[in-house]
Design an enzyme around this catalytic site. Structure first.
Site, PDB file in Angstrom:
ATOM      1  N   THR A 296      23.959  -1.237 -22.655  1.00  0.00           N
ATOM      2  CA  THR A 296      23.791  -2.267 -23.677  1.00  0.00           C
ATOM      3  C   THR A 296      22.813  -3.252 -23.454  1.00  0.00           C
ATOM      4  O   THR A 296      22.940  -3.926 -22.254  1.00  0.00           O
ATOM      5  CB  THR A 296      25.176  -2.911 -24.042  1.00  0.00           C
ATOM      6  OG1 THR A 296      24.776  -4.081 -24.891  1.00  0.00           O
ATOM      7  CG2 THR A 296      26.100  -3.398 -22.864  1.00  0.00           C
TER       8      THR A 296
ATOM      9  N   ASP B  39       2.642  -4.701   1.829  1.00  0.00           N
ATOM     10  CA  ASP B  39       2.179  -5.716   2.888  1.00  0.00           C
ATOM     11  C   ASP B  39       0.834  -5.254   3.462  1.00  0.00           C
ATOM     12  O   ASP B  39       0.627  -5.245   4.751  1.00  0.00           O
ATOM     13  CB  ASP B  39       3.323  -5.737   4.065  1.00  0.00           C
ATOM     14  CG  ASP B  39       3.081  -6.569   5.248  1.00  0.00           C
ATOM     15  OD1 ASP B  39       3.805  -6.533   6.349  1.00  0.00           O
ATOM     16  OD2 ASP B  39       2.527  -7.692   4.745  1.00  0.00           O
TER      17      ASP B  39
ATOM     18  N   ASN C 259      -2.424  -4.043   9.539  1.00  0.00           N
ATOM     19  CA  ASN C 259      -1.708  -2.748   9.341  1.00  0.00           C
ATOM     20  C   ASN C 259      -2.713  -1.882   8.896  1.00  0.00           C
ATOM     21  O   ASN C 259      -2.383  -0.673   8.287  1.00  0.00           O
ATOM     22  CB  ASN C 259      -0.926  -3.000   7.851  1.00  0.00           C
ATOM     23  CG  ASN C 259       0.157  -3.894   8.316  1.00  0.00           C
ATOM     24  OD1 ASN C 259       0.766  -4.128   9.415  1.00  0.00           O
ATOM     25  ND2 ASN C 259       0.966  -4.517   7.202  1.00  0.00           N
TER      26      ASN C 259
ATOM     27  N   ASP D 243       2.801   0.598   8.940  1.00  0.00           N
ATOM     28  CA  ASP D 243       3.739  -0.681   8.488  1.00  0.00           C
ATOM     29  C   ASP D 243       4.271  -0.545   7.205  1.00  0.00           C
ATOM     30  O   ASP D 243       4.114  -1.361   6.354  1.00  0.00           O
ATOM     31  CB  ASP D 243       3.143  -1.753   8.784  1.00  0.00           C
ATOM     32  CG  ASP D 243       3.886  -2.472   9.793  1.00  0.00           C
ATOM     33  OD1 ASP D 243       3.565  -3.751  10.390  1.00  0.00           O
ATOM     34  OD2 ASP D 243       5.088  -2.110   9.834  1.00  0.00           O
TER      35      ASP D 243
ATOM     36  N   LYS E 123      -2.585  -5.597   5.057  1.00  0.00           N
ATOM     37  CA  LYS E 123      -3.244  -6.842   5.660  1.00  0.00           C
ATOM     38  C   LYS E 123      -4.030  -6.229   6.871  1.00  0.00           C
ATOM     39  O   LYS E 123      -3.722  -5.197   7.539  1.00  0.00           O
ATOM     40  CB  LYS E 123      -2.342  -7.781   6.198  1.00  0.00           C
ATOM     41  CG  LYS E 123      -1.209  -7.530   7.091  1.00  0.00           C
ATOM     42  CD  LYS E 123      -0.082  -8.507   7.255  1.00  0.00           C
ATOM     43  CE  LYS E 123       1.154  -8.005   8.314  1.00  0.00           C
ATOM     44  NZ  LYS E 123       2.034  -8.787   8.168  1.00  0.00           N
TER      45      LYS E 123
END
Ligand code: RQQ
Length: 330
Positions: free
Chosen positions: A182, A142, A147, A163, A144
């Site tokens: 498997t 996130d 942040n 953040d 941006k």
């Protein structure tokens, strides 16, 4: 006003140690308030995450717990540090170092666009922060301008990424366990790049391309005002718009970094490591400034000292507290 501000709902021990005052930021999951440590009058930022803001109990607490776990274990000059942590029934309270320069978003807005040398200094620090997260198996997811926080009002300053609530600690262990079973019922993408760390890490490289574009151009690369396509279509096609008037003063090398990060195919996209080796960033003056800001205690501040600081503590997560069960919370 300040004194009669309702501090009743705050945890007692938080109140005893800090005086919370005005709101200085809001996020999708809560708010950030300016706080003063009563004993020292030192300033802090207290991030309040309301648990109820999240739709389902599970996601909320899990995301917040991941964020808090990451915040408490990361140790890098360009990642925000947690001073303290409290919680009540309805909220988490994270005490963070106060970043006096505020959000990169507001800095770019107030300056229209950053000059290239400032953008390079900030971008280099973002690369180092994300390089550290990736080397510890963490994708931010996130990144941006909201942040990225600045340590002071000066152009030449430390930046810190914040953040982490969208972060993901790579489910490598989950993939390994899956491959032990498997394989016959597993879908092809589980084996192809789609689920390996390489692919996941590349999302942060794309976001850093968008961040660099915004710092250099002063506007976002993908926007509904550009032509008839939706923002999503522009992104899926990798069709960003360089408005001539805004980019004439930007060097070809800087544009080359943007163009190599905003590549649709994650396997063809330039990685963080490759970006750190790009010619645009082989700028001794910028590197010295960045290292002086990042490792101020390194005596003489020389590149060697910075490498020393980086190579020892700079690479690893801090030990998890006693209560950690050793398992990664997801
Ligand atoms: C002296 O009082 C102030 C000085 C500068 C500012 C600008 N800073 C901020 O607005 C701000 C916003 C969110 C944050 N999140 C985490 C850490 N620090 C933060 C700082 C805010 C208050």
């Amino acid at each position: 006003d300040l004194m009669s501000d309702d501090q009743s709902s705050l945890p007692r021990d938080l109140q005893d140690k800090y005086l919370l005052t005005r709101r200085i930021g809001t996020g999708v999951c809560g708010e950030v308030r300016l706080a003063f440590e009563r004993s020292t009058c030192r300033k802090f930022a207290v991030k309040i995450i309301n648990k109820k803001n999240f739709q389902s109990e599970g996601t909320a607490t899990r995301n917040a717990k991941t964020e808090i776990d990451i915040l408490q274990r990361v140790d890098h000059p360009c990642l925000i540090k947690t001073e303290d942590f409290y919680q009540t029934e309805e909220s988490f309270y994270i005490v963070l170092e106060l970043m006096e320069g505020g959000e990169l978003f507001h800095r770019v807005k107030s300056k229209q666009q950053l000059n290239e040398s400032v953008a390079k200094l900030y971008f280099y620090q973002m690369l180092r922060a994300v390089e550290y997260l990736h080397s510890n198996g963490i994708i931010h997811r996130d990144l941006k301008p909201e942040n990225i926080l600045l340590s002071s009002q000066d152009d030449v300053c430390l930046i810190k990424v914040t953040d982490f609530n969208q972060s993901r600690i790579l489910e490598e262990a989950v993939l390994m366990r899956t491959l032990c079973g498997t394989p016959s019922y597993l879908a092809p993408e589980v084996f192809t790049h789609a689920s390996t760390t390489g692919y996941g890490l590349a999302v942060d490289a794309w976001s850093l391309g968008v961040l660099l574009f915004v710092c250099l151009g002063g506007y976002p690369p993908f926007h509904e005002s550009f032509g008839h396509q939706s923002v999503t279509d522009q992104i899926i096609r990798g069709e960003f718009t360089m408005v001539q008037s805004k980019w004439t003063s930007v060097s070809d090398q800087a544009k080359d970094v943007v163009r190599k990060l905003l590549v649709v195919d994650p396997m063809k996209r330039m990685s963080i490591e490759e970006a750190l080796q790009h010619p645009w960033l082989q700028d001794q003056k910028m590197l010295e400034t960045a290292h002086r800001l990042m490792y101020p205690s390194a005596e003489g501040g020389g590149a060697a000292a910075a490498m020393e600081a980086e190579s020892t503590s700079g690479r690893h997560l801090r030990k998890r507290g006693r209560e950690g069960d050793g398992e990664e919370q997801h």
